[in-house]
Enzyme design. Structure first.
Site, PDB file in Angstrom:
ATOM      1  N   SER A 178       0.800  -1.224   0.000  1.00 35.61           N
ATOM      2  CA  SER A 178       0.000   0.000   0.000  1.00 35.61           C
ATOM      3  C   SER A 178       0.834   1.276   0.000  1.00 35.61           C
ATOM      4  O   SER A 178       0.347   2.311  -0.433  1.00 35.61           O
ATOM      5  CB  SER A 178      -0.971  -0.003   1.177  1.00 35.61           C
ATOM      6  OG  SER A 178      -0.285  -0.224   2.386  1.00 35.61           O
ATOM      7  N   HIS A 206      -5.577  -3.166  -2.887  1.00 33.85           N
ATOM      8  CA  HIS A 206      -5.239  -2.245  -3.977  1.00 33.85           C
ATOM      9  C   HIS A 206      -5.232  -2.924  -5.342  1.00 33.85           C
ATOM     10  O   HIS A 206      -4.868  -2.301  -6.336  1.00 33.85           O
ATOM     11  CB  HIS A 206      -3.880  -1.589  -3.705  1.00 33.85           C
ATOM     12  CG  HIS A 206      -3.868  -0.823  -2.422  1.00 33.85           C
ATOM     13  ND1 HIS A 206      -4.359   0.447  -2.313  1.00 33.85           N
ATOM     14  CD2 HIS A 206      -3.482  -1.190  -1.178  1.00 33.85           C
ATOM     15  CE1 HIS A 206      -4.252   0.852  -1.059  1.00 33.85           C
ATOM     16  NE2 HIS A 206      -3.726  -0.128  -0.343  1.00 33.85           N
ATOM     17  N   LYS A 237     -12.065   1.132  -1.868  1.00 31.55           N
ATOM     18  CA  LYS A 237     -11.026   1.688  -2.746  1.00 31.55           C
ATOM     19  C   LYS A 237     -11.556   1.700  -4.181  1.00 31.55           C
ATOM     20  O   LYS A 237     -12.434   2.486  -4.485  1.00 31.55           O
ATOM     21  CB  LYS A 237      -9.736   0.931  -2.524  1.00 31.55           C
ATOM     22  CG  LYS A 237      -9.201   1.304  -1.133  1.00 31.55           C
ATOM     23  CD  LYS A 237      -8.046   0.509  -0.606  1.00 31.55           C
ATOM     24  CE  LYS A 237      -7.667   1.091   0.756  1.00 31.55           C
ATOM     25  NZ  LYS A 237      -6.944   0.170   1.590  1.00 31.55           N
TER      26      LYS A 237
HETATM   27  C1  LIG Z   1      -7.001   0.093   3.137  1.00 29.21           C
HETATM   28  C2  LIG Z   1      -6.399  -1.216   3.433  1.00 29.21           C
HETATM   29  C3  LIG Z   1      -6.996  -2.115   4.313  1.00 29.21           C
HETATM   30  C4  LIG Z   1      -8.199  -1.728   5.153  1.00 29.21           C
HETATM   31  O1  LIG Z   1      -9.347  -1.679   4.401  1.00 29.21           O
HETATM   32  P1  LIG Z   1     -10.555  -0.771   4.909  1.00 29.21           P
HETATM   33  O2  LIG Z   1     -11.744  -1.280   4.188  1.00 29.21           O
HETATM   34  O3  LIG Z   1     -10.183   0.626   4.543  1.00 29.21           O
HETATM   35  O4  LIG Z   1     -10.657  -0.952   6.392  1.00 29.21           O
HETATM   36  C5  LIG Z   1      -6.454  -3.360   4.451  1.00 29.21           C
HETATM   37  N1  LIG Z   1      -5.353  -3.723   3.775  1.00 29.21           N
HETATM   38  C6  LIG Z   1      -4.711  -2.871   2.946  1.00 29.21           C
HETATM   39  C7  LIG Z   1      -3.496  -3.328   2.214  1.00 29.21           C
HETATM   40  C8  LIG Z   1      -5.212  -1.588   2.761  1.00 29.21           C
HETATM   41  O5  LIG Z   1      -4.570  -0.742   1.970  1.00 29.21           O
END
Ligand SMILES: *Cc1c(COP(=O)(O)O)cnc(C)c1O
Length: 386
Positions: A178, A206, A237
């Site tokens: 990330s 992602h 996302k």
């Molecule tokens: C954003 C993210 C999460 C958490 O997801 P949310 O739905 O925002 O709680 C978990 N793992 C990774 C790699 C992320 O980037």
């Protein structure tokens, strides 16, 4: 006194340029936003396909609320599980090529819940050192021993696995990291998982919606299938809404339904969201044009941005980090961009390792070529003048 200590710790965060602040938006998620009262071009969101403000999703959410009401009223195993949740889980599982899926309120909760449901004291978790914080927290909560291997280092992981006699083992990794944007060696990790009888848990926060044919995610992109694979996709996302899902083999999911505390002991997400997510899945599946636009912007950004003092990290995804190193310098750069109307987040420890503070540029299909040009021009100029 406790409060004095806390205030001193806050002051220390200030001095080390580590204190985080929030900015407040007055417009929907998108590249052109009004933030703290001024107009700004943003490169911050994970809304990779530009769906968060899409009129079809806004309508689907409203229609979902008309059909299902506002809240779910209870946890899924009590009375908060609706027909549209079932439908969403079936669609999500089929979309990523798995038997079954469970829909959860957030990705953080998915990651916090999976490991403790599968492993316990005496077992072992093998985790990439750059994994998302939620996977680290899930491993700690499981009470299994946590062995972290150097980022992407399959050989180091092999050595750790060879010396482990834990009865139950799991390899855990982000698919797209990330804060770095690079990809995990999933094919090699699955081969290792097979050789050493491990689960392989892949957090595709992602990758879902962006990678693979029709955006089916990192496993589809790599052509991998196995009962050992446990797939976590997040829906806040690229999917533009909120929530997450865990997908995998049928009996594995049946077990998770019994044991995942972050699924069991929380109110079900509003069914209206599930209805909007069905609409989002349609847009993702038919989103080749959006993905092509995003990929063109990624190529443009990398072609235009030639840096000497700072380092553009190797990444083929929408996450394009510019590593500066020093915390204060990174913050000064983010501030200088902000002063020019460009919003790029400065990422500092503990989110990234000490000495590797960076700007995390994220591109979306809603950006235009001119937006990217403005950012690369400003970065190249600031590299000479800051
Ligand atoms: C954003 C993210 C999460 C958490 O997801 P949310 O739905 O925002 O709680 C978990 N793992 C990774 C790699 C992320 O980037």
């Amino acid at each position: 006194m406790l409060l004095d200590r806390l205030q001193a710790d806050l002051a220390t965060l200030n001095e080390q340029a580590l204190r985080r602040v929030r900015r407040t938006l007055d417009t929907p998620c998108g590249p052109h936003a009004t933030v703290d009262g001024r107009e700004i071009l943003a490169f911050c969101s994970n809304d990779y396909l530009g769906l968060a403000g899409h009129p079809q999703l806004v309508c689907a959410l409203a229609a979902g609320a008309q059909r299902w009401g506002a809240g779910s009223g209870a946890s899924h195993l009590v009375s908060g599980h609706y027909r549209v949740h079932d439908e969403l889980e079936a669609r999500l599982a089929a979309f990523v090529g798995m038997d079954s899926a469970l829909y959860l309120s957030t990705g953080y909760m998915a990651n916090l819940g999976v490991l403790p449901a599968l492993l316990g004291r005496g077992d072992a978790v093998f985790a990439d050192r750059l994994n998302h914080a939620s996977l680290v927290d899930g491993a700690l909560l499981s009470r299994a021993s946590l062995r972290r291997y150097p980022h992407g280092d399959v050989e180091a992981l092999t050595r750790l696995l060879e010396t482990s006699d834990a009865p139950c083992k799991a390899i855990v990794t982000d698919s797209v990291f990330s804060m770095d944007g690079d990809l995990a060696p999933l094919t090699e990790l699955l081969a290792l998982a097979e050789r050493h009888d491990c689960w392989l848990i892949v957090d595709d926060a992602h990758g879902f919606g962006v990678l693979g044919p029709q955006g089916r995610g990192a496993l589809a992109a790599a052509g991998l299938a196995s009962w050992r694979l446990i797939y976590i996709g997040t829906l806040g996302k690229a999917a533009g809404l909120a929530g997450a899902f865990v997908a995998g083999q049928r009996d594995v999911l049946a077990w998770l339904l019994q044991k995942m505390r972050t699924y069991i002991f929380t109110t079900g997400a509003p069914p209206a969201l599930a209805q909007a997510l069905l609409a989002s899945l349609e847009l993702i599946e038919h989103g080749d044009e959006r993905r092509a636009r995003l990929n063109a912007l990624i190529e443009q950004f990398r072609a235009e941005l030639r840096l000497t003092r700072w380092r553009l990290l190797p990444s083929a995804t929408a996450i394009q980090p510019v590593q500066v190193g020093d915390n204060a310098e990174t913050l000064a750069l983010a501030q200088a961009l902000w002063d020019e109307g460009l919003w790029v987040p400065a990422i500092r420890p503990p989110t990234v390792p000490q000495g590797s503070a960076r700007l995390r540029v994220s591109l979306t299909a809603a950006h235009g070529a001119e937006d990217v040009r403005r950012l690369t021009a400003a970065l190249k100029r600031l590299e000479q003048t800051l």
